[in-house]
Scaffold this motif. Structure first.
Motif, PDB file in Angstrom:
ATOM      1  N   PRO A 242       0.833  -1.206   0.000  1.00 52.90           N
ATOM      2  CA  PRO A 242       0.000   0.000   0.000  1.00 52.90           C
ATOM      3  C   PRO A 242       0.870   1.258   0.000  1.00 52.90           C
ATOM      4  O   PRO A 242       2.069   1.204   0.290  1.00 52.90           O
ATOM      5  N   THR A 243       0.280   2.394  -0.313  1.00 54.11           N
ATOM      6  CA  THR A 243       1.049   3.644  -0.379  1.00 54.11           C
ATOM      7  C   THR A 243       1.391   4.175   1.010  1.00 54.11           C
ATOM      8  O   THR A 243       2.357   4.918   1.172  1.00 54.11           O
ATOM      9  N   ILE A 244       0.590   3.815   2.005  1.00 58.83           N
ATOM     10  CA  ILE A 244       0.799   4.265   3.385  1.00 58.83           C
ATOM     11  C   ILE A 244       0.718   3.052   4.304  1.00 58.83           C
ATOM     12  O   ILE A 244      -0.196   2.230   4.177  1.00 58.83           O
ATOM     13  N   SER A 245       1.660   2.946   5.228  1.00 55.26           N
ATOM     14  CA  SER A 245       1.609   1.873   6.208  1.00 55.26           C
ATOM     15  C   SER A 245       2.362   2.320   7.455  1.00 55.26           C
ATOM     16  O   SER A 245       2.737   3.488   7.587  1.00 55.26           O
ATOM     17  N   ILE A 246       2.612   1.411   8.346  1.00 54.11           N
ATOM     18  CA  ILE A 246       3.211   1.729   9.636  1.00 54.11           C
ATOM     19  C   ILE A 246       4.661   1.274   9.683  1.00 54.11           C
ATOM     20  O   ILE A 246       5.021   0.271   9.043  1.00 54.11           O
ATOM     21  N   LEU A 247       5.496   2.014  10.392  1.00 57.53           N
ATOM     22  CA  LEU A 247       6.871   1.599  10.620  1.00 57.53           C
ATOM     23  C   LEU A 247       6.878   0.649  11.810  1.00 57.53           C
ATOM     24  O   LEU A 247       6.729   1.076  12.958  1.00 57.53           O
ATOM     25  N   ALA A 248       7.026  -0.636  11.536  1.00 57.93           N
ATOM     26  CA  ALA A 248       7.043  -1.650  12.586  1.00 57.93           C
ATOM     27  C   ALA A 248       8.466  -1.817  13.099  1.00 57.93           C
ATOM     28  O   ALA A 248       9.391  -2.018  12.317  1.00 57.93           O
ATOM     29  N   GLU A 249       8.636  -1.724  14.411  1.00 54.78           N
ATOM     30  CA  GLU A 249       9.956  -1.780  15.032  1.00 54.78           C
ATOM     31  C   GLU A 249       9.987  -2.886  16.084  1.00 54.78           C
ATOM     32  O   GLU A 249       9.779  -2.623  17.271  1.00 54.78           O
ATOM     33  N   PRO A 250      10.278  -4.124  15.680  1.00 55.59           N
ATOM     34  CA  PRO A 250      10.322  -5.235  16.635  1.00 55.59           C
ATOM     35  C   PRO A 250      11.548  -5.113  17.544  1.00 55.59           C
ATOM     36  O   PRO A 250      12.677  -5.089  17.052  1.00 55.59           O
ATOM     37  N   PRO A 251      11.369  -5.059  18.863  1.00 54.34           N
ATOM     38  CA  PRO A 251      12.488  -4.818  19.771  1.00 54.34           C
ATOM     39  C   PRO A 251      13.070  -6.110  20.360  1.00 54.34           C
ATOM     40  O   PRO A 251      12.468  -7.189  20.272  1.00 54.34           O
ATOM     41  N   VAL A 252      14.244  -5.954  20.974  1.00 57.07           N
ATOM     42  CA  VAL A 252      14.940  -7.077  21.603  1.00 57.07           C
ATOM     43  C   VAL A 252      15.432  -6.634  22.972  1.00 57.07           C
ATOM     44  O   VAL A 252      15.679  -5.445  23.202  1.00 57.07           O
ATOM     45  N   ALA A 253      15.599  -7.598  23.889  1.00 58.40           N
ATOM     46  CA  ALA A 253      16.091  -7.251  25.223  1.00 58.40           C
ATOM     47  C   ALA A 253      16.644  -8.494  25.917  1.00 58.40           C
ATOM     48  O   ALA A 253      16.186  -9.617  25.678  1.00 58.40           O
ATOM     49  N   VAL A 254      17.617  -8.271  26.785  1.00 58.29           N
ATOM     50  CA  VAL A 254      18.118  -9.324  27.661  1.00 58.29           C
ATOM     51  C   VAL A 254      17.204  -9.401  28.878  1.00 58.29           C
ATOM     52  O   VAL A 254      16.879  -8.379  29.497  1.00 58.29           O
ATOM     53  N   VAL A 255      16.769 -10.596  29.240  1.00 54.65           N
ATOM     54  CA  VAL A 255      16.000 -10.793  30.471  1.00 54.65           C
ATOM     55  C   VAL A 255      17.037 -10.943  31.587  1.00 54.65           C
ATOM     56  O   VAL A 255      17.498 -12.045  31.887  1.00 54.65           O
ATOM     57  N   GLU A 256      17.412  -9.826  32.169  1.00 60.15           N
ATOM     58  CA  GLU A 256      18.631  -9.762  32.962  1.00 60.15           C
ATOM     59  C   GLU A 256      18.628 -10.680  34.183  1.00 60.15           C
ATOM     60  O   GLU A 256      19.639 -11.327  34.474  1.00 60.15           O
ATOM     61  N   SER A 257      17.522 -10.755  34.892  1.00 58.18           N
ATOM     62  CA  SER A 257      17.520 -11.588  36.098  1.00 58.18           C
ATOM     63  C   SER A 257      17.701 -13.064  35.751  1.00 58.18           C
ATOM     64  O   SER A 257      18.395 -13.804  36.457  1.00 58.18           O
ATOM     65  N   VAL A 258      17.102 -13.498  34.632  1.00 65.61           N
ATOM     66  CA  VAL A 258      17.254 -14.897  34.198  1.00 65.61           C
ATOM     67  C   VAL A 258      18.676 -15.137  33.706  1.00 65.61           C
ATOM     68  O   VAL A 258      19.316 -16.140  34.058  1.00 65.61           O
ATOM     69  N   ALA A 259      19.203 -14.215  32.887  1.00 60.55           N
ATOM     70  CA  ALA A 259      20.560 -14.374  32.352  1.00 60.55           C
ATOM     71  C   ALA A 259      21.598 -14.392  33.477  1.00 60.55           C
ATOM     72  O   ALA A 259      22.563 -15.170  33.433  1.00 60.55           O
ATOM     73  N   LYS A 260      21.406 -13.569  34.501  1.00 62.53           N
ATOM     74  CA  LYS A 260      22.327 -13.593  35.645  1.00 62.53           C
ATOM     75  C   LYS A 260      22.264 -14.935  36.357  1.00 62.53           C
ATOM     76  O   LYS A 260      23.295 -15.512  36.732  1.00 62.53           O
ATOM     77  N   ARG A 261      21.061 -15.432  36.531  1.00 59.75           N
ATOM     78  CA  ARG A 261      20.893 -16.722  37.209  1.00 59.75           C
ATOM     79  C   ARG A 261      21.509 -17.858  36.412  1.00 59.75           C
ATOM     80  O   ARG A 261      22.069 -18.803  36.964  1.00 59.75           O
ATOM     81  N   HIS A 262      21.438 -17.762  35.087  1.00 63.89           N
ATOM     82  CA  HIS A 262      22.015 -18.801  34.221  1.00 63.89           C
ATOM     83  C   HIS A 262      23.509 -18.597  33.970  1.00 63.89           C
ATOM     84  O   HIS A 262      24.145 -19.456  33.352  1.00 63.89           O
ATOM     85  N   GLY A 263      24.034 -17.441  34.386  1.00 68.76           N
ATOM     86  CA  GLY A 263      25.429 -17.140  34.090  1.00 68.76           C
ATOM     87  C   GLY A 263      25.663 -16.801  32.628  1.00 68.76           C
ATOM     88  O   GLY A 263      26.757 -17.016  32.099  1.00 68.76           O
TER      89      GLY A 263
END
Length: 339
Positions: A242-263
């Motif tokens: 289409p001539t007009i649409s939305i800018l989709a911005e899929p984000p990413v993140a570290v799940v810090e408490s889990v990553a710390k627990r897993h090392g």
């Protein structure tokens, strides 16, 4: 209450099974779990292989990355309820905000920890039609015509479906003088043409392509391209932008408490930073995500059509307001959608 307890138990068992399999497969190595949304399976499979090779080359350590996929909202709910993700790569910022607020497993300022508001690639919403475009679908108003069967996913469970809904609503606002009543009526007419709502974007693709239901699939740009590539031998589909649409911005993140627990905190951060590298951006383009790196995006200009894009912040005041207004219980979507 019983249903909720069963769901929580099943999520816990799934998390335990995934983690156990990872430990069995990679005893003595580094293991990550990436909880992602529906249409990223093929993309992250290649990213995982490339990053594991890079990590081995630079650190000498072996590693493996497991993936979990589903509707973005459901995936966020799974992490909140106990699915032990080291990283989340979801469809929209609201879902990671929900994890931060409801489980406090990562900081609420998570978007500031990586470039571009922690969205290393972008996409938009386009249409996939059947060969020859028999219903003559070119623009958003064509989706509300009588006799046109539209296949979106369910915005209550799918991040991609929320982007699709807001793309249609934003188009209506941009062409009707910002009249929200007219925009709601327009989107209501679109969903009235939807014979089924799948829980995720990949399910909607399956409904359209494999089950043969509908005249037009409203979906992620990358998902439409992937469908065209996998169905190229059949040649039964065409892409419509289409001539007009939305800018989709899929984000990413570290799940810090889990990553710390897993090392795994350091490797989890490196994994997401890899998405911004030249190799990571090229892999994104290969899988039809629009790279943030403008040089790499320019190299793929033949693939990505230029169109007018608006953002969630510009048109809806951000994801928190959009979620509350349109997708919360009793919101606009609940008022306009009648199965």
């Amino acid at each position: 209450m019983k249903r909720t307890i069963i769901v929580i138990v099943l999520i816990g068992l799934a998390a335990w099974a995934i983690r156990a399999c990872m430990q069995t497969d990679r005893a003595g190595g580094v293991d990550l779990l990436n909880v992602s949304y529906d249409p990223t399976r093929e993309f992250y499979k290649e990213v995982n292989q490339a990053f594991a090779q890079e990590w081995k080359r630079t650190t000498g350590a072996s590693m493996a990355i497991s993936q979990s996929h589903g509707g973005s909202g459901k995936q966020a709910r799974g992490v909140i309820d106990g699915l032990e993700a080291d990283v989340v790569t979801l469809a929209l910022a609201y879902d990671i905000d929900a994890i931060a607020k409801k489980s406090q497993q990562l900081p609420e300022n998570w978007q500031t920890l990586l470039p571009d508001n922690s969205a290393p690639y972008t996409s938009t919403i386009v249409f996939l039609v059947r060969k020859g475009n028999p219903k003559g679908i070119r623009e958003w108003p064509d989706l509300i015509k009588s006799g046109v069967a539209v296949i979106p996913a369910n915005p209550k469970t799918s991040g991609g479906a929320r982007w699709s809904y807001l793309a249609a609503y934003g188009y209506a606002l941009s062409t009707n003088g910002q009249d929200h009543d007219q925009a709601a009526a327009f989107v209501g007419a679109l969903y009235k043409n939807a014979p089924v709502l799948d829980s995720g974007a990949r399910g909607a693709t399956t409904t359209f392509i494999k089950r043969g239901i509908g005249d037009v699939l409203v979906t992620w740009e990358n998902e439409a391209f992937l469908a065209l590539r996998t169905a190229s031998e059949m040649g039964e589909f065409e892409l419509v932008v289409p001539t007009i649409s939305i800018l989709a911005e899929p984000p990413v993140a570290v799940v810090e408490s889990v990553a710390k627990r897993h090392g795994t905190l350091a490797v989890s951060r490196a994994y997401l930073e890899f998405l911004y590298t030249t190799e990571g951006q090229e892999i994104a383009a290969k899988h039809f995500y629009r790279p943030r790196n403008q040089t790499i995006l320019a190299r793929h200009s033949a693939t990505f059509v230029t169109l007018k894009l608006f953002t969630v912040d510009e048109m809806f005041g951000g994801w928190s307001q959009a979620q509350s207004t349109h997708f919360s219980d009793g919101g606009v979507f609940d008022r306009i959608y009648r199965p």
